[in-house]
Design a protein around this motif. Structure first.
Motif, PDB file in Angstrom:
ATOM      1  N   GLU A 151       0.827  -1.213   0.000  1.00  0.00           N
ATOM      2  CA  GLU A 151       0.000   0.000   0.000  1.00  0.00           C
ATOM      3  C   GLU A 151       0.861   1.263   0.000  1.00  0.00           C
ATOM      4  O   GLU A 151       0.498   2.270  -0.602  1.00  0.00           O
ATOM      5  CB  GLU A 151      -0.927   0.007   1.209  1.00  0.00           C
ATOM      6  CG  GLU A 151      -2.042  -0.999   1.080  1.00  0.00           C
ATOM      7  CD  GLU A 151      -2.756  -1.192   2.406  1.00  0.00           C
ATOM      8  OE1 GLU A 151      -3.917  -0.786   2.491  1.00  0.00           O
ATOM      9  OE2 GLU A 151      -2.147  -1.737   3.344  1.00  0.00           O
ATOM     10  N   LEU A 189      -5.131   6.773   3.413  1.00  0.00           N
ATOM     11  CA  LEU A 189      -4.145   5.712   3.155  1.00  0.00           C
ATOM     12  C   LEU A 189      -2.923   5.861   4.065  1.00  0.00           C
ATOM     13  O   LEU A 189      -2.425   4.879   4.620  1.00  0.00           O
ATOM     14  CB  LEU A 189      -3.731   5.722   1.672  1.00  0.00           C
ATOM     15  CG  LEU A 189      -2.793   4.588   1.237  1.00  0.00           C
ATOM     16  CD1 LEU A 189      -3.389   3.209   1.513  1.00  0.00           C
ATOM     17  CD2 LEU A 189      -2.444   4.710  -0.254  1.00  0.00           C
ATOM     18  N   TRP A 246      -4.770   1.533  -8.754  1.00  0.00           N
ATOM     19  CA  TRP A 246      -5.394   2.121  -7.563  1.00  0.00           C
ATOM     20  C   TRP A 246      -6.478   1.200  -6.986  1.00  0.00           C
ATOM     21  O   TRP A 246      -6.683   1.134  -5.776  1.00  0.00           O
ATOM     22  CB  TRP A 246      -5.966   3.512  -7.879  1.00  0.00           C
ATOM     23  CG  TRP A 246      -6.761   4.061  -6.727  1.00  0.00           C
ATOM     24  CD1 TRP A 246      -8.108   4.198  -6.635  1.00  0.00           C
ATOM     25  CD2 TRP A 246      -6.224   4.490  -5.457  1.00  0.00           C
ATOM     26  NE1 TRP A 246      -8.469   4.689  -5.403  1.00  0.00           N
ATOM     27  CE2 TRP A 246      -7.324   4.878  -4.655  1.00  0.00           C
ATOM     28  CE3 TRP A 246      -4.933   4.584  -4.919  1.00  0.00           C
ATOM     29  CZ2 TRP A 246      -7.185   5.357  -3.351  1.00  0.00           C
ATOM     30  CZ3 TRP A 246      -4.796   5.054  -3.611  1.00  0.00           C
ATOM     31  CH2 TRP A 246      -5.901   5.440  -2.844  1.00  0.00           C
ATOM     32  N   ILE A 273      -5.732  -0.923  -4.002  1.00  0.00           N
ATOM     33  CA  ILE A 273      -5.803  -0.340  -2.654  1.00  0.00           C
ATOM     34  C   ILE A 273      -7.216  -0.561  -2.099  1.00  0.00           C
ATOM     35  O   ILE A 273      -7.378  -0.879  -0.916  1.00  0.00           O
ATOM     36  CB  ILE A 273      -5.412   1.158  -2.683  1.00  0.00           C
ATOM     37  CG1 ILE A 273      -3.976   1.316  -3.237  1.00  0.00           C
ATOM     38  CG2 ILE A 273      -5.530   1.797  -1.296  1.00  0.00           C
ATOM     39  CD1 ILE A 273      -2.909   0.494  -2.526  1.00  0.00           C
ATOM     40  N   TRP A 303       1.444   3.214  -3.098  1.00  0.00           N
ATOM     41  CA  TRP A 303       0.446   4.091  -3.725  1.00  0.00           C
ATOM     42  C   TRP A 303       0.236   5.417  -2.996  1.00  0.00           C
ATOM     43  O   TRP A 303      -0.572   6.244  -3.442  1.00  0.00           O
ATOM     44  CB  TRP A 303      -0.895   3.353  -3.874  1.00  0.00           C
ATOM     45  CG  TRP A 303      -0.855   2.500  -5.112  1.00  0.00           C
ATOM     46  CD1 TRP A 303      -0.437   1.201  -5.194  1.00  0.00           C
ATOM     47  CD2 TRP A 303      -1.172   2.898  -6.456  1.00  0.00           C
ATOM     48  NE1 TRP A 303      -0.482   0.770  -6.500  1.00  0.00           N
ATOM     49  CE2 TRP A 303      -0.937   1.787  -7.295  1.00  0.00           C
ATOM     50  CE3 TRP A 303      -1.638   4.092  -7.033  1.00  0.00           C
ATOM     51  CZ2 TRP A 303      -1.145   1.827  -8.672  1.00  0.00           C
ATOM     52  CZ3 TRP A 303      -1.857   4.125  -8.405  1.00  0.00           C
ATOM     53  CH2 TRP A 303      -1.603   3.003  -9.204  1.00  0.00           C
ATOM     54  N   THR A 309       0.851  -4.454  -6.199  1.00  0.00           N
ATOM     55  CA  THR A 309      -0.278  -3.518  -6.285  1.00  0.00           C
ATOM     56  C   THR A 309      -0.142  -2.738  -7.587  1.00  0.00           C
ATOM     57  O   THR A 309       0.600  -1.777  -7.664  1.00  0.00           O
ATOM     58  CB  THR A 309      -0.279  -2.547  -5.086  1.00  0.00           C
ATOM     59  OG1 THR A 309       1.064  -2.129  -4.820  1.00  0.00           O
ATOM     60  CG2 THR A 309      -0.849  -3.197  -3.839  1.00  0.00           C
TER      61      THR A 309
END
Ligand code: FAQ
Length: 311
Positions: free
Chosen positions: A51, A67, A117, A120, A54, A114
């Motif tokens: 994560e 986030l 988007w 996430i 991002w 990842t």
């Protein structure tokens, strides 16, 4: 071993008493807990990486703030769990060394990349969703410090799960491209998420003893089924489909039937050969080296305070 003491210990467990750090416990109980709690801690820390990837690219200030907070929470959970393992006599440095040398495991799920988007959103909805399903029963774990840590951790994970599902909702109510991005992410993550619950009961080495000691309250397969039952309707509400042609609601059992998990992939990822294992370990080692000065400074400060206190 001391059979009489073990009997009394088991009687305390059966009476739902909590075991605390200074209580007598069988060596294997201690070792099982150190293994599970430290692997759990490593998962939280390694879990910051996918994560974290991002944070600089979050699509809005609001998304970025959420986030950032989530990833910081994961760091906090890791610290909390290492502290719980220390109450069992483990040294944090040793636990970290075991992770960096590849000896200790961490959750297979964090070895997947990842790529968009939507990932996430998926991590919050599914990875945190699976984590909650597994951790709510751990709030009733027989070992006090672990059980108490889980209460706070679960509260935070439920916020994480909601922020993930809300990202999914926004994408699925957005443009066709956004919806397609959400679907593509679900296709990639669904099977690896089901593997988070561990091997099937017939292959799980530790379940039987962990259940007897009330460390675990449900088996791996029981939790996996509970998770699927809770999650499939959420996915359908989003208008998404699951990448499993065998997924069907069984009217007799009132559960969702599902297809066969690819256990070869699971074993490969755990053995260090998943899509991102090497990258994750490289990042962890670099982090350890880069942070050496913080550990040195903290130690020097602690020594100085101790000298002052003694003077
Ligand atoms: N990945 O005999 P069992 C999170 C290992 S959530 C890697 O069934 P057990 C939050 C297992 O360790 C993820 N290894 O073992 C978050 C054992 O190996 P060993 C972390 C796995 O312990 C969200 C062997 O296979 N959560 O971090 C996996 O009874 C989003 C045999 O298995 C926890 O750790 C796997 N998926 O049951 C963070 C929860 N599955 O030690 C960031 C606490 C199994 O003999 C972003 N842990 N293995 O070498 C548990 O509940 C249990 O340890 C299980 C496994 C259920 C994971």
């Amino acid at each position: 071993s001391d059979p009489e003491r073990e009997k009394r210990f088991q009687a305390r467990i059966d009476a739902e008493e909590r075991i605390e750090p200074n209580d007598w416990m069988p060596e294997q109980y201690r070792r099982t807990l150190i293994r599970q709690i430290s692997q759990h801690a490593h998962s939280e820390i390694v879990g910051m990486l996918p994560e974290g990837n991002w944070i600089t690219r979050a699509p809005s200030l609001k998304r970025k703030a959420a986030l950032l907070a989530k990833v910081q929470d994961e760091g906090g959970h890791g610290a909390y769990l290492y502290a719980a393992a220390e109450t069992l006599g483990a040294a944090r440095e040793d636990l970290e060394d075991e992770l960096l040398s590849g000896k200790a495991k961490y959750s297979s799920i964090f070895n997947y990349p990842t790529l968009s988007w939507a990932d996430i959103g998926i991590i919050g909805w599914l990875v945190d969703g699976a984590a909650i399903m597994n951790q709510i029963p751990l709030c009733r774990c027989s070992y006090g410090p672990y059980a108490r840590a889980m209460i706070r951790v679960c509260k935070e994970e439920s916020f994480h799960q909601r922020q993930g599902y809300e990202i999914m909702l926004a994408l699925c109510r957005g443009t066709p491209e956004q919806k397609a991005m959400a679907q593509e992410a679900l296709n990639r993550w669904w099977w690896p998420v089901l593997m988070m619950f561990g091997p099937s009961d017939k292959d799980s080495q530790h379940t039987e003893t962990a259940m007897r000691w009330k460390i675990k309250r449900f088996t791996n397969d029981e939790l996996r089924q509970k998770f699927i039952d809770a999650t499939v309707p959420q996915g359908h509400f989003l208008g998404l489909t699951f990448p499993d042609p065998a997924l069907t609601f069984n009217e007799t059992t009132q559960h969702w039937d599902f297809g066969e998990i690819d256990w070869t992939e699971f074993k490969r990822v755990i053995a260090g050969d998943g899509p991102c294992n090497r990258q994750r370990m490289k990042q962890m080692r670099a982090k350890h080296d880069n942070n050496a000065w913080v550990r040195a400074a903290a130690l020097a400060y602690a020594n100085k305070r101790q000298q002052r206190a003694e003077a």
